[in-house]
Design a protein around this motif. Structure first.
Motif, short mmCIF file in Angstrom:
data_model
loop_
_atom_site.label_atom_id
_atom_site.label_comp_id
_atom_site.label_asym_id
_atom_site.label_seq_id
_atom_site.Cartn_x
_atom_site.Cartn_y
_atom_site.Cartn_z
N TYR A 9 22.13 42.89 35.61
CA TYR A 9 23.53 44.11 34.65
C TYR A 9 24.79 44.12 35.80
O TYR A 9 25.92 43.59 35.12
N GLU A 10 24.83 44.30 36.63
CA GLU A 10 25.77 44.16 37.65
C GLU A 10 26.11 42.84 38.09
O GLU A 10 26.82 41.97 37.72
N ASP A 11 25.54 41.37 37.69
CA ASP A 11 25.90 40.45 37.94
C ASP A 11 25.99 39.80 36.89
O ASP A 11 26.85 39.04 36.40
N ILE A 12 25.18 40.11 35.34
CA ILE A 12 25.88 39.04 34.70
C ILE A 12 27.32 40.14 34.49
O ILE A 12 28.03 39.42 33.29
N TYR A 13 26.97 41.23 33.97
CA TYR A 13 29.60 41.76 34.20
C TYR A 13 29.39 41.15 35.40
O TYR A 13 30.85 40.66 35.23
N ARG A 14 29.43 40.82 36.28
CA ARG A 14 29.91 39.87 37.66
C ARG A 14 31.16 38.72 36.86
O ARG A 14 32.65 38.20 36.82
N ILE A 15 29.93 37.71 35.91
CA ILE A 15 30.20 36.12 35.86
C ILE A 15 31.04 36.48 34.69
O ILE A 15 32.27 36.13 34.63
N ASN A 16 31.04 37.60 33.53
CA ASN A 16 31.77 37.51 32.91
C ASN A 16 33.34 38.41 32.43
O ASN A 16 34.70 37.44 32.64
N ARG A 17 33.51 39.27 33.96
CA ARG A 17 35.24 39.22 34.99
C ARG A 17 35.39 38.37 36.09
O ARG A 17 36.48 37.92 35.39
N ILE A 18 35.18 37.40 36.71
CA ILE A 18 35.03 35.67 37.37
C ILE A 18 35.15 34.96 36.57
O ILE A 18 36.20 34.23 36.57
N LEU A 19 34.27 34.56 35.24
CA LEU A 19 33.98 32.97 34.82
C LEU A 19 35.46 32.68 33.73
O LEU A 19 36.07 31.37 33.63
N PRO A 20 36.49 33.75 33.31
CA PRO A 20 38.18 33.49 32.54
C PRO A 20 39.18 33.22 33.38
O PRO A 20 39.34 32.61 33.37
N TYR A 21 38.62 33.41 34.89
CA TYR A 21 39.86 33.02 35.69
C TYR A 21 39.81 32.24 36.98
O TYR A 21 39.74 31.65 38.00
N THR A 22 38.26 31.46 36.75
CA THR A 22 37.60 30.19 37.16
C THR A 22 37.85 29.06 36.88
O THR A 22 38.00 28.69 35.42
N ALA A 23 38.28 27.83 37.48
CA ALA A 23 38.61 26.89 37.02
C ALA A 23 37.50 25.91 36.90
O ALA A 23 37.42 24.91 35.76
N GLY A 24 36.33 25.62 37.70
CA GLY A 24 35.27 24.66 38.01
C GLY A 24 34.30 26.04 37.13
O GLY A 24 33.37 25.82 38.00
#
Length: 125
Positions: A9-24
């Protein structure tokens, strides 16, 4: 064993937090998928290993108990004692076996042979 859920769950929430601000995003998603997949494989193996050890321990204890019951029946017959099957003594036959006989029953119960032959069928595929 439920701690793995927290990590996933922590990995899923991490990608949801990081992805909107990632270029690639594509590269980040692939790395994340590899990370989650590796973690799931690790936990699957760890949990299977834990359950296998627990199952083999239960199998060994069952074989040992059966050996103790068989030995206590033999001792009762040799001594001439009549043992009523339903006399209300829950486990008294096994409890009356001395320590040396218990240890010998554990050695001779055949658990090492049975477990060695059962374990290959319990492998993770």
């Amino acid at each position: 064993m439920d701690y793995w859920r927290y990590d996933i769950y922590e990995d899923i929430y991490r990608i949801n937090r990081i992805l909107p601000y990632t270029a690639g995003k594509t590269k980040m998603i692939r790395q994340w998928m590899d990370s989650v997949n590796n973690r799931l494989l690790y936990y699957k193996g760890a949990q299977h290993s834990h359950l296998s050890r627990e199952a083999m321990t239960i199998l060994e204890l069952a074989l040992w108990k059966k050996q103790l019951e068989d030995n206590s029946d033999e001792v009762s017959v040799v001594v001439g004692e009549v043992v009523d099957e339903d006399d209300g003594r829950n486990g008294d036959k096994i409890d009356s076996v001395d320590g040396g006989a218990r240890q010998m029953a554990r050695i001779t119960c055949g658990a090492s042979i049975v477990i060695k032959n059962v374990l290959p069928f319990h492998k993770l595929r």
